[in-house]
Motif scaffolding. Structure first.
Motif, short mmCIF file in Angstrom:
data_model
loop_
_atom_site.label_atom_id
_atom_site.label_comp_id
_atom_site.label_asym_id
_atom_site.label_seq_id
_atom_site.Cartn_x
_atom_site.Cartn_y
_atom_site.Cartn_z
N ARG A 96 0.82 -1.21 0.00
CA ARG A 96 0.00 0.00 0.00
C ARG A 96 0.85 1.26 0.00
O ARG A 96 0.33 2.37 0.08
CB ARG A 96 -0.95 0.00 1.20
CG ARG A 96 -1.91 -1.18 1.13
CD ARG A 96 -2.95 -1.11 2.20
NE ARG A 96 -3.83 0.03 2.00
CZ ARG A 96 -4.45 0.65 2.98
NH1 ARG A 96 -4.28 0.27 4.21
NH2 ARG A 96 -5.24 1.67 2.73
N CYS A 98 2.68 3.60 -2.21
CA CYS A 98 2.66 3.80 -3.65
C CYS A 98 3.23 5.17 -4.02
O CYS A 98 2.48 6.12 -4.20
CB CYS A 98 1.24 3.69 -4.19
SG CYS A 98 0.39 2.21 -3.66
N LEU A 100 4.18 7.99 -6.15
CA LEU A 100 3.69 8.31 -7.49
C LEU A 100 4.83 8.48 -8.50
O LEU A 100 4.62 8.32 -9.70
CB LEU A 100 2.85 9.58 -7.41
CG LEU A 100 1.75 9.76 -8.45
CD1 LEU A 100 0.88 8.54 -8.55
CD2 LEU A 100 0.92 10.98 -8.12
N TYR A 117 -0.28 1.74 -12.01
CA TYR A 117 -0.63 3.11 -12.43
C TYR A 117 -0.38 4.11 -11.31
O TYR A 117 -0.05 5.26 -11.56
CB TYR A 117 -2.12 3.11 -12.81
CG TYR A 117 -2.56 4.30 -13.61
CD1 TYR A 117 -2.41 4.31 -14.99
CD2 TYR A 117 -3.14 5.40 -13.00
CE1 TYR A 117 -2.81 5.39 -15.73
CE2 TYR A 117 -3.55 6.49 -13.75
CZ TYR A 117 -3.39 6.49 -15.11
OH TYR A 117 -3.79 7.57 -15.85
N GLN A 118 -0.54 3.66 -10.07
CA GLN A 118 -0.37 4.57 -8.93
C GLN A 118 1.04 4.47 -8.36
O GLN A 118 1.35 5.17 -7.39
CB GLN A 118 -1.36 4.23 -7.83
CG GLN A 118 -2.81 4.45 -8.22
CD GLN A 118 -3.19 5.91 -8.19
OE1 GLN A 118 -2.42 6.76 -7.73
NE2 GLN A 118 -4.37 6.24 -8.68
N CYS A 120 2.44 1.60 -7.11
CA CYS A 120 2.60 0.53 -6.12
C CYS A 120 3.40 -0.60 -6.77
O CYS A 120 3.36 -0.78 -7.98
CB CYS A 120 1.25 -0.02 -5.68
SG CYS A 120 -0.03 1.20 -5.47
N ALA A 282 -12.12 -0.60 -2.13
CA ALA A 282 -10.90 -0.31 -2.89
C ALA A 282 -9.66 -0.38 -2.01
O ALA A 282 -8.55 -0.59 -2.51
CB ALA A 282 -11.02 1.06 -3.54
N SER A 283 -9.83 -0.20 -0.69
CA SER A 283 -8.65 -0.17 0.17
C SER A 283 -8.10 -1.58 0.41
O SER A 283 -6.97 -1.72 0.86
CB SER A 283 -9.00 0.49 1.50
OG SER A 283 -10.12 -0.17 2.06
N ASN A 289 -9.58 -6.07 -7.50
CA ASN A 289 -9.41 -4.62 -7.47
C ASN A 289 -8.28 -4.18 -8.37
O ASN A 289 -8.37 -3.17 -9.07
CB ASN A 289 -9.13 -4.15 -6.04
CG ASN A 289 -10.40 -4.02 -5.22
OD1 ASN A 289 -11.49 -3.89 -5.79
ND2 ASN A 289 -10.28 -4.08 -3.93
N GLN B 324 2.84 16.59 -9.12
CA GLN B 324 3.16 15.19 -9.41
C GLN B 324 1.91 14.43 -9.86
O GLN B 324 1.96 13.63 -10.79
CB GLN B 324 3.74 14.53 -8.15
CG GLN B 324 4.36 13.20 -8.44
CD GLN B 324 4.90 12.56 -7.19
OE1 GLN B 324 4.25 12.53 -6.16
NE2 GLN B 324 6.12 12.06 -7.28
N ARG B 407 -1.45 9.32 3.19
CA ARG B 407 -1.04 8.23 4.05
C ARG B 407 0.46 8.28 4.32
O ARG B 407 0.91 8.16 5.45
CB ARG B 407 -1.42 6.90 3.41
CG ARG B 407 -1.58 5.80 4.42
CD ARG B 407 -2.29 4.59 3.86
NE ARG B 407 -1.97 4.33 2.48
CZ ARG B 407 -2.84 3.88 1.60
NH1 ARG B 407 -4.07 3.66 1.95
NH2 ARG B 407 -2.48 3.65 0.36
N GLU B 415 -8.39 6.53 3.04
CA GLU B 415 -8.82 5.68 1.93
C GLU B 415 -9.93 6.34 1.12
O GLU B 415 -10.65 7.20 1.59
CB GLU B 415 -9.25 4.30 2.42
CG GLU B 415 -10.50 4.32 3.27
CD GLU B 415 -10.90 2.93 3.76
OE1 GLU B 415 -9.99 2.13 4.06
OE2 GLU B 415 -12.10 2.67 3.85
#
Lengths: 337, 541
Positions: A96, A98, A100, A117-118, A120, A282-283, A289, B324, B407, B415
């Motif tokens: 978790r 991630c 960017l 994409y994020q 991670c 989503a978490s 997911n 970003q 986070r 979330e």
């Protein structure tokens, strides 16, 4: 076997020594029995009377462990379960976290599969995603077997009005397609507000039990009229006692087969619901997911979609292969050739 | 001699170049189209309602209505007012406005556009019996309450003086009132419209740069517009008509654009943001328009009240690396926000005191968050939820990115709280049921700073999602409305924004930008202040 041994074969080998009267057949009949001297009777048909006869389960196990399908699938399943239970043994990266700046990058040292994409780590997410899939699959199966098994056994064993009611109830749920029904249920406020692994399990159980109930009912009906049940009953065992002691254990085999095959389909159903955005929140790190959020990168970075999809396919495939192997072992009648 | 030869050389090269350009520009069957007869095909979505100006508040219908009707003003490319039918709109006190319209213009059925055409249309739009979608645009006109409460059919503030003059009396002063008048809700309607508005909406009689072709609206297929010969104004069509093709998905429109079956696509599907510049080299554009994205921090949440709340709001703002996210999630197609409105609006000022709170500064953010915890600790194990509908393009992706940054930068659990549809989310907001942050955004109805502040942050305003209330801010807004000119008003509105920077009822994120791409058949595609292509300017090649 014994029949052929004693058949006397007319024809070639016994040429008529005395002239026979009447119409003599010229037909030659081929015979397939090997000459006696080539196959000593005793060697083939002898039975070791001192060895214990194998029970049904032991016999099945002996069949099972020789099957390559079973060996491959169980190795994979053990691996998946290990990954699900102890993800930290396989990766030290937090799925978790991630950053960017790594978004959509390819493999880097320490990150063998690249980034989502994020940003991670894909490997960590695939590893940690196993847990929710396995938990959903396992607990849905347990729930389905418990509820479906009880309903089916009662319906099949007692028959009459109870059978009519339970069977029709099952039919109602059976008529609803699993995914469609699950989509509707998951949209209910009570479910939507508290989305978690357990709401998904509950939904899948609601729509999954009739299948197991049907199988159990059929198996129980077959077993309840067996001689050993009549014998047990005439020896004074209560009706319910006979169900639990004799009928159920003898109806388990098809239930186990169906349960292990459907475990795979429940994992797919969970992934489908998560993909549609109504399954796991989503978490929660899950393959469904991840596949869902990888849609956007299909054109430019297909690897983001590939890895969770591969993990999902392998897991589902192994459970279905295991089910196949179990069927072959537990249900010899279905075996071909 | 030498010189002459050199010059000769140059002229030969120049002639060659000209020839080449001519070949490049005029090849094939489209050569004849450069005279302005080329019919442009453009992407659109099916209009939700009939093509009635006061009942169109979504993009699909808006694109068509804007071209069919002409009101007092229209907005130029930069958002400034350009007169259409208005001769003058003046007021002494910013309350009573006298509107003079140009004589001699007609609707496409020959009826003259008079003051009555405007007043009737506005009365119709404001009357709650008609339940028009843009009813609230008339709420500042005197008599709105009466016509809203099912009583009056007309606004008492509207008076026809003569054929070409009418007056508008407002409930309070409003210095930028004329800025509103380019919006589609303020268009005139011919008398035939009021006989059967529903039938009129299917085949309207209009006075804009284009008219609807006969049987031009084939529902869910296309809307065909032809140039209006009688139109005289700043938006003279440069093409032979516009055919809006109706699509269900941006993806299929994008595919059609690539294959040349569509000429203009004014919005990009999110998965094409990464590719559209490569797919349409030299045939794409991106432009910031009057819209922004913000994050609402509701005032009714205990954790975000008082001094600790103030620190937390600042910490959240500083923990987000806007640039970003724009680079990685939106591929550079947005601009970092520096205040609460939008850059294309007159009076926009990127350097309002207090705006440094929008800069990315994770260390400071962490420090502020810890300071807040010393005053009143963040509840143990509380997850900061960020509510958003996920049916909108890119919402899920950018909010996931923000949540990830919060986070890691604040060390809290955060979330995405995904809501399936936009409507559902608005319901949640309307019931004050937000449990944490929430997604918000505003697209200007008309290019005015007030439009970005009043409806969003004034006490009790219609779109005040976070239920923000600060009397000091309300007073500043009123002062700005009463200002003598738009410039003076803007200066006061920007002072009001300083108060917002202190309170941070929302955290500004970025300004919206629209992307468009077009086929090889057309040229001169320009996006306007509202992000919509200026369709009348598009030419065939």
């Amino acid at each position: 076997m014994p029949d052929t041994q004693h058949t006397t074969v007319p024809g070639a080998s016994e040429a008529p020594s005395t002239p026979r009267t009447g119409k003599i057949s010229k037909r030659r009949i081929e015979h397939f029995v090997a000459p006696l001297e080539e196959t000593p009777l005793q060697a083939v048909d002898s039975v070791r009377e001192d060895s214990e006869p194998l029970g049904f389960w032991a016999e099945s196990w002996r069949n099972l462990r020789r099957q390559p399908l079973f060996i491959v699938s169980s190795v994979l399943i053990v691996l998946v379960i290990l990954v699900a239970a102890f993800p930290q043994w396989f990766t030290s990266v937090d799925p978790r976290s991630c950053p960017l700046e790594f978004a959509r990058m390819g493999p880097q040292p320490g990150h063998p599969l690249g980034f989502t994409y994020q940003g991670c780590d894909i490997f960590a997410r695939v590893i940690y995603g196993a847990q929710s899939s396995v938990v959903v699959g396992l607990f849905t199966t347990i729930g389905v077997v418990l509820i479906g098994g009880v309903m089916g056994a009662l319906a099949g064993y007692y028959g009459g009005w109870l059978d009519a009611v339970l069977a029709r109830l099952g039919d109602i749920f059976f008529a609803l397609p699993l995914i469609l029904g699950a989509i509707v249920i998951m949209q209910l406020p009570a479910f939507r507000e508290s989305r978690s692994v357990w709401t998904v399990v509950m939904t899948l159980v609601i729509f999954g039990w009739p299948q197991v109930a049907r199988i159990t009912r059929g198996a129980v009906i077959e077993a309840r009229n067996a001689d050993y049940v009549t014998a047990a009953r005439s020896l004074g065992l209560s009706k319910f006692g006979a169900l639990v002691r004799h009928v159920l254990p003898n109806s388990l085999a098809p239930v186990i087969v169906v349960a292990s095959i459907s475990l795979g389909t429940y994992i797919v159903a969970e992934a489908t619901l998560s993909f549609l955005g109504i399954g796991l929140p989503a978490s929660v790190v899950s393959w469904g997911n991840d596949i869902s959020s990888a849609q956007i990168s299909v054109r430019n970075d297909p690897h983001i979609l590939f890895w969770p999809a591969l993990a999902l396919s392998i897991t589902v495939l192994s459970f279905i292969m295991l089910g196949d192997a179990l069927r072959d072992a537990l249900d010899p009648k279905s075996r071909k050739a | 001699m030498h010189m002459k030869r050199l010059l000769q050389g140059v002229s030969v090269t120049a002639a060659l170049a000209l020839g080449l350009t001519a070949c490049g520009g005029g090849d094939g069957d489209t050569a004849a189209a450069a005279d302005g007869s080329y019919v442009v095909t453009a992407h659109n979505t099916e209009p939700q309602n009939g093509l009635i100006p006061t009942n169109t508040n979504e993009v699909g219908g808006g694109r068509v209505v804007d071209l069919l009707y002409t009101g007092l003003y229209s907005y130029a490319e930069d958002g400034s007012l350009q007169p259409e039918l208005a001769e003058s709109v003046e007021s002494e006190d910013n309350i009573t406005w006298t509107v003079k319209i140009k004589p001699g213009t007609t609707f496409s059925n020959g009826e003259e556009v008079t003051a009555q055409s405007f007043v009737d249309a506005w009365n119709y739009g404001a009357d709650s019996d008609n339940a028009q979608k843009s009813q609230y645009f008339f709420e500042t006109i005197k008599g709105y309450e009466e016509s809203d409460a099912n009583g009056a059919d007309t606004l008492s503030g509207l008076t026809v003086v003569d054929d070409h003059t009418f007056t508008v009396e407002l409930q309070g002063p409003e210095s930028d009132f004329p800025m509103r008048l380019g919006y589609s809700a303020y268009m005139p309607l011919p008398t035939v419209a009021f006989e059967d508005m529903q039938a009129f909406g299917e085949a309207p009689v209009t006075n804009g740069p284009y008219t609807l072709a006969e049987n031009g609206w084939q529902h869910n297929v296309q809307i065909e517009l032809v140039p209006n010969e009688d139109y005289e104004g700043p938006r003279e069509p440069a093409n032979g008509g516009i055919t809006f093709k109706i699509y269900d998905s941006f993806e299929s429109a994008y595919a059609d654009l690539q294959s040349g079956n569509l000429d203009v696509l004014g919005e990009m599907p999110p998965n094409a943001l990464q590719n559209y510049q490569d797919d349409f080299p030299e045939r794409n554009t991106s432009r910031a328009y009057a819209g922004n994205a913000t994050m609402v921090i509701p005032g009714y949440l205990e954790e975000f009240q008082g001094e600790a709340g103030q620190l937390r709001r600042k910490a959240i703002s500083m923990a987000i690396d806007r640039q970003q996210i724009i680079d990685q999630i939106f591929f550079g197609t947005k601009e970092v926000a520096t205040e609460f409105t939008a850059p294309v609006i007159e009076g926009y000022n990127p350097d309002i005191p207090g705006s440094e709170v929008l800069e990315h500064n994770p260390e400071e953010a962490k420090k502020l968050w810890e300071q807040a915890n010393e005053i009143s600790p963040w509840p143990e194990g509380k997850v900061l939820k960020y509510t958003s509908n996920i049916d909108g393009a890119g919402n899920k992706e950018y909010i996931t990115a923000i949540v990830n940054q919060l986070r890691s930068n604040l060390g809290i659990e955060a979330e995405l709280d995904a809501v399936t549809t936009f409507k559902e989310m608005r319901d949640k907001v309307g019931q004050d049921a937000l449990e944490g942050l929430s997604r918000a955004g505003w697209q200007g109805d008309y290019p005015s700073l007030y439009n970005f502040l009043g409806p969003l942050y004034a006490t009790g305003a219609s779109s005040n999602d976070g239920r923000y209330s600060n009397p000091e801010f309300d007073a500043k807004l009123l002062e700005g409305l009463e200002a003598g000119s738009v410039e003076e008003g803007a200066a006061i509105f920007n002072e009001a924004q300083e108060i917002l920077f202190q309170d941070l009822p929302v955290v500004p994120l970025w300004y919206q930008a629209a992307q468009a791409a077009w086929s090889e058949n057309v040229d001169d595609v320009v996006l306007g202040w509202d992000g919509k292509p200026l369709y009348h300017q598009i030419t065939g090649k």
